[in-house]
Design an enzyme around this catalytic site. Sequence first.
Site, PDB file in Angstrom:
ATOM      1  N   HIS A   1      34.165  12.298  26.400  1.00 45.89           N
ATOM      2  CA  HIS A   1      34.387  12.282  24.960  1.00 45.89           C
ATOM      3  C   HIS A   1      33.431  13.259  24.280  1.00 45.89           C
ATOM      4  O   HIS A   1      32.499  13.764  24.917  1.00 45.89           O
ATOM      5  CB  HIS A   1      34.215  10.855  24.409  1.00 45.89           C
TER       6      HIS A   1
ATOM      7  N   ARG B   1      29.287  11.955   8.798  1.00 51.36           N
ATOM      8  CA  ARG B   1      29.631  10.850   9.695  1.00 51.36           C
ATOM      9  C   ARG B   1      28.354  10.260  10.262  1.00 51.36           C
ATOM     10  O   ARG B   1      27.432  11.001  10.615  1.00 51.36           O
ATOM     11  CB  ARG B   1      30.537  11.373  10.809  1.00 51.36           C
TER      12      ARG B   1
ATOM     13  N   ASP C   1      29.396   8.875  29.404  1.00 51.13           N
ATOM     14  CA  ASP C   1      28.139   8.135  29.254  1.00 51.13           C
ATOM     15  C   ASP C   1      27.696   7.623  30.628  1.00 51.13           C
ATOM     16  O   ASP C   1      28.511   7.109  31.392  1.00 51.13           O
ATOM     17  CB  ASP C   1      28.322   6.961  28.272  1.00 51.13           C
TER      18      ASP C   1
ATOM     19  N   HIS D   1      31.071  14.966  27.260  1.00 44.38           N
ATOM     20  CA  HIS D   1      30.287  14.285  28.308  1.00 44.38           C
ATOM     21  C   HIS D   1      30.868  12.906  28.591  1.00 44.38           C
ATOM     22  O   HIS D   1      31.682  12.402  27.819  1.00 44.38           O
ATOM     23  CB  HIS D   1      28.825  14.102  27.865  1.00 44.38           C
TER      24      HIS D   1
HETATM   25  C1  GA4 Z   1      24.729  10.923  26.919  1.00 41.35           C
HETATM   26  C2  GA4 Z   1      24.835   9.462  26.458  1.00 41.35           C
HETATM   27  C3  GA4 Z   1      23.635   9.001  25.615  1.00 41.35           C
HETATM   28  O1  GA4 Z   1      23.743   9.524  24.298  1.00 41.35           O
HETATM   29  C4  GA4 Z   1      22.294   9.455  26.239  1.00 41.35           C
HETATM   30  C5  GA4 Z   1      22.318  10.964  26.296  1.00 41.35           C
HETATM   31  C6  GA4 Z   1      21.047  11.662  26.822  1.00 41.35           C
HETATM   32  C7  GA4 Z   1      20.133  12.081  25.672  1.00 41.35           C
HETATM   33  O2  GA4 Z   1      20.623  12.459  24.606  1.00 41.35           O
HETATM   34  O3  GA4 Z   1      18.917  12.030  25.863  1.00 41.35           O
HETATM   35  C8  GA4 Z   1      21.545  12.836  27.697  1.00 41.35           C
HETATM   36  C9  GA4 Z   1      23.079  12.583  27.914  1.00 41.35           C
HETATM   37  C10 GA4 Z   1      23.299  11.175  27.419  1.00 41.35           C
HETATM   38  C11 GA4 Z   1      23.487  12.747  29.394  1.00 41.35           C
HETATM   39  C12 GA4 Z   1      22.840  13.967  30.100  1.00 41.35           C
HETATM   40  C13 GA4 Z   1      21.400  14.225  29.611  1.00 41.35           C
HETATM   41  C14 GA4 Z   1      20.858  12.943  29.040  1.00 41.35           C
HETATM   42  C15 GA4 Z   1      21.316  14.232  27.157  1.00 41.35           C
HETATM   43  C16 GA4 Z   1      21.471  15.074  28.389  1.00 41.35           C
HETATM   44  C17 GA4 Z   1      21.715  16.366  28.360  1.00 41.35           C
HETATM   45  C18 GA4 Z   1      21.124   8.847  25.491  1.00 41.35           C
HETATM   46  C19 GA4 Z   1      22.278   9.148  27.700  1.00 41.35           C
HETATM   47  O4  GA4 Z   1      21.835   8.174  28.233  1.00 41.35           O
HETATM   48  O5  GA4 Z   1      22.864  10.185  28.391  1.00 41.35           O
END
Ligand code: GA4
Length: 334
Positions: free
Chosen positions: A266, A276, A209, A207
């Site tokens: 990443h 980890r 960020d 994904h």
């Molecule tokens: C990816 C980056 C961060 O960890 C996060 C993730 C979020 C979550 O885990 O709630 C998301 C993911 C992240 C992007 C798409 C959506 C939302 C899980 C998911 C499938 C906290 C964020 O802001 O986006």
Amino acid sequence: MVAITSVKESRERVVSSDIPEIDLQWKRDKARKLMVRACEEFGIFKVINHGVPKEIIENIEKEGKNFFSLPTSDKQKAGPPNPLGYGSKQIGYNGDMGDLEYLLFHTNPTSIYQRLRTTTKDAFKFSCVVNDYVDKVRKLACDLLEMLGEGLGLEDTKTFSKLVMDAESDSLVRLNYYPCCEGNSKEKLGIIKKKDDKGPRIGFGDHSDPQIITLLRSNEVEGLQIQSPWDSSVWIPVKSDASAFFINVGDALQAMTNGRLTSVRHRAIVNTQKTRMSTIFFASPSLQTLISPLPEMVTHEKPHKYRPYTWAEYKRIMYSLKLATNRLELFLSD
Ligand code: GA4
């Protein structure tokens, strides 16, 4: 910069690498130039001599470990993630799964204690330690964003950092805990060649960020991989460095810079031998912030690449999609 030293023939290739490294004790001009270059080419860099006190890092590492060692029933008192709180395996709302446990908090100081208060007798201490960490890392994020603003030649060099300093900033902090698993053999890690390899066990899938920038720190255990900017089938393992922070560009910074800085894709893989733990700060604007390419980043040759959107709108859409979706593509200008 990233040096390709070995290539594995399979559906996916893994190469070894060095992430661009920036020493914050360098002269500011040198540091900000390299920072911009790293964000343009890779969307990620590493900072050393970052000034976050060792004690603050050790405290969160220790309290985090204590939390994840609690009985499942206690940890679950901070869950299920909605999306904040304690989660195990499930990521988001659309069926994404990973081999991890996590805690996800809004960085508002009271919200961290509210989430933890029923989980452990040490909840108050843990929440103080997380708040102390957030204070320092937020400051580091803002310093780096200001350097990027300078390096990009913005008239207001605080354009990005102001969004994160806003009292209503939607910044998040996350602790990811990846228990070691036997499944990631040397073949799966890409060290030994094997036919019909299905790839490594994924702790947190591929994904980018969504936020402005992300500051990640982990213990000495490897696991973070970035997608090669030149070939999406190539994953580059990032050598762990517990004394450094890894900084990556998020979608919002890519949009504000009209695509000049790129948010890196990443993932995290699970280590066979060791557990980890990473601590991640996601520097975000407030929900009502309008994100749009900065006028200074738009030229006749490089017209508006993305349509304006509010951070709230982006969040709503991202939670309706799978983790791996390239969300920013949905915001391309017509
Ligand atoms: C990816 C980056 C961060 O960890 C996060 C993730 C979020 C979550 O885990 O709630 C998301 C993911 C992240 C992007 C798409 C959506 C939302 C899980 C998911 C499938 C906290 C964020 O802001 O986006």
